[in-house]
Design an enzyme around this catalytic site. Structure first.
Site, PDB file in Angstrom:
ATOM      1  N   ILE A  82     -31.194 -20.146  -3.596  1.00 16.13           N
ATOM      2  CA  ILE A  82     -33.016 -20.841  -4.034  1.00 16.13           C
ATOM      3  C   ILE A  82     -33.259 -22.602  -3.109  1.00 16.13           C
ATOM      4  O   ILE A  82     -32.403 -23.256  -3.710  1.00 16.13           O
ATOM      5  CB  ILE A  82     -33.467 -20.879  -5.418  1.00 16.13           C
ATOM      6  CG1 ILE A  82     -33.757 -19.468  -6.224  1.00 16.13           C
ATOM      7  CG2 ILE A  82     -35.449 -20.741  -4.722  1.00 16.13           C
ATOM      8  CD1 ILE A  82     -34.094 -18.083  -5.254  1.00 16.13           C
ATOM      9  N   LYS A  83     -34.310 -22.829  -2.143  1.00 18.37           N
ATOM     10  CA  LYS A  83     -33.967 -23.393  -1.428  1.00 18.37           C
ATOM     11  C   LYS A  83     -35.127 -24.335  -2.156  1.00 18.37           C
ATOM     12  O   LYS A  83     -36.529 -24.144  -2.093  1.00 18.37           O
ATOM     13  CB  LYS A  83     -33.990 -23.936  -0.087  1.00 18.37           C
ATOM     14  CG  LYS A  83     -33.620 -25.220   0.470  1.00 18.37           C
ATOM     15  CD  LYS A  83     -33.607 -24.226   1.796  1.00 18.37           C
ATOM     16  CE  LYS A  83     -32.937 -25.629   3.073  1.00 18.37           C
ATOM     17  NZ  LYS A  83     -33.012 -25.944   4.257  1.00 18.37           N
ATOM     18  N   VAL A  84     -35.032 -25.726  -3.068  1.00 17.53           N
ATOM     19  CA  VAL A  84     -36.383 -26.324  -3.354  1.00 17.53           C
ATOM     20  C   VAL A  84     -36.755 -28.005  -3.443  1.00 17.53           C
ATOM     21  O   VAL A  84     -35.333 -28.547  -2.899  1.00 17.53           O
ATOM     22  CB  VAL A  84     -35.986 -25.912  -5.043  1.00 17.53           C
ATOM     23  CG1 VAL A  84     -36.509 -26.720  -5.316  1.00 17.53           C
ATOM     24  CG2 VAL A  84     -35.692 -24.927  -5.609  1.00 17.53           C
TER      25      VAL A  84
END
Ligand code: G3P
Length: 216
Positions: free
Chosen positions: A83-85
């Site tokens: 997950i890119k945050v």
């Protein structure tokens, strides 16, 4: 240093995968939008079926609670999804929660060593310093990569450094020398890393000499 492909273009990913040197893919909302494909989930699942390694898919909410629920949903799409945050207070809060659930996060839009330190403390699996965008405003983007690598090494953090916003092949050389774990590169830069005019000239000469020998 490992190489990821920085694209949401499935054709490019298929072509690069054939080389056997790509161990992951990173996407972001702009790269996905460029492909003009309606279903984000389908795009990510298709990419995850081509590449075994980590595939970064970015959350699109700016609120911690929503980021967490989006991330939990995206994490079900494929076992290799990361997950890119974005690095904001909400993003760091979400990462602290998600990392405790063993959901891997790639903290993106990193422009300072302090951001990188906090992301590691939150349990980020990856950090993405954006080299090209710092260079664009006359800062030394690769110095940030070096600083983050040194800080992580000094305190034995397991967070891996992905040199991102790579614009040309020299960025890859410097990232490798700086000790980045990964460089995520556009398809065009991957090709530029392979090509060399002296290799082409050398091949032409070998072929000509071979033809002469065989009398063709
Ligand atoms: O990996 C991040 C990348 O997609 C951003 O690249 O060229 O838009 O700064 P760029």
């Amino acid at each position: 240093m490992r190489i990821f492909l920085d694209t949401a273009n499935v054709e490019e990913i298929r072509n690069a995968a054939k080389l056997g040197v790509i161990s992951g893919v990173t996407t972001n909302p702009s790269l996905v939008a460029r492909e003009q494909r309606a279903d984000f989930k389908d795009v990510i699942k298709e990419i995850a079926s081509i590449i075994d390694g980590p595939i970064s898919a970015e959350v699109t909410s700016l609120n911690a609670k929503e980021m967490i629920s989006q991330a939990r949903e995206i994490a079900t799409w494929s076992p290799n999804v990361v997950i890119k945050v974005p690095i904001t207070p909400a993003g760091i809060e979400a990462t602290s929660v998600l990392s405790k659930e063993n959901i891997k996060c790639n903290l993106t839009l990193c422009f300072s060593p302090n951001q990188a330190l906090l992301c590691a403390l939150a349990g980020a699996a990856y950090i993405s310093p954006f080299v090209g965008r710092l260079d664009d405003i006359s800062h030394d983007g690769m110095q940030l990569v070096s600083d983050v690598v040194a800080i992580y090494k000094r305190y034995d953090f397991s967070t891996q450094v992905i040199a991102a916003s790579i614009r040309h092949p020299m960025h890859c050389v410097i990232a490798a020398k700086a000790g980045a774990h990964i460089a995520t590169v556009p398809f065009k830069v991957l090709m530029q890393m392979i090509n060399h005019p002296l290799t082409d000239i050398g091949i032409d000469r070998f072929m000509e000499d071979w033809k002469r020998l065989s009398g063709k």
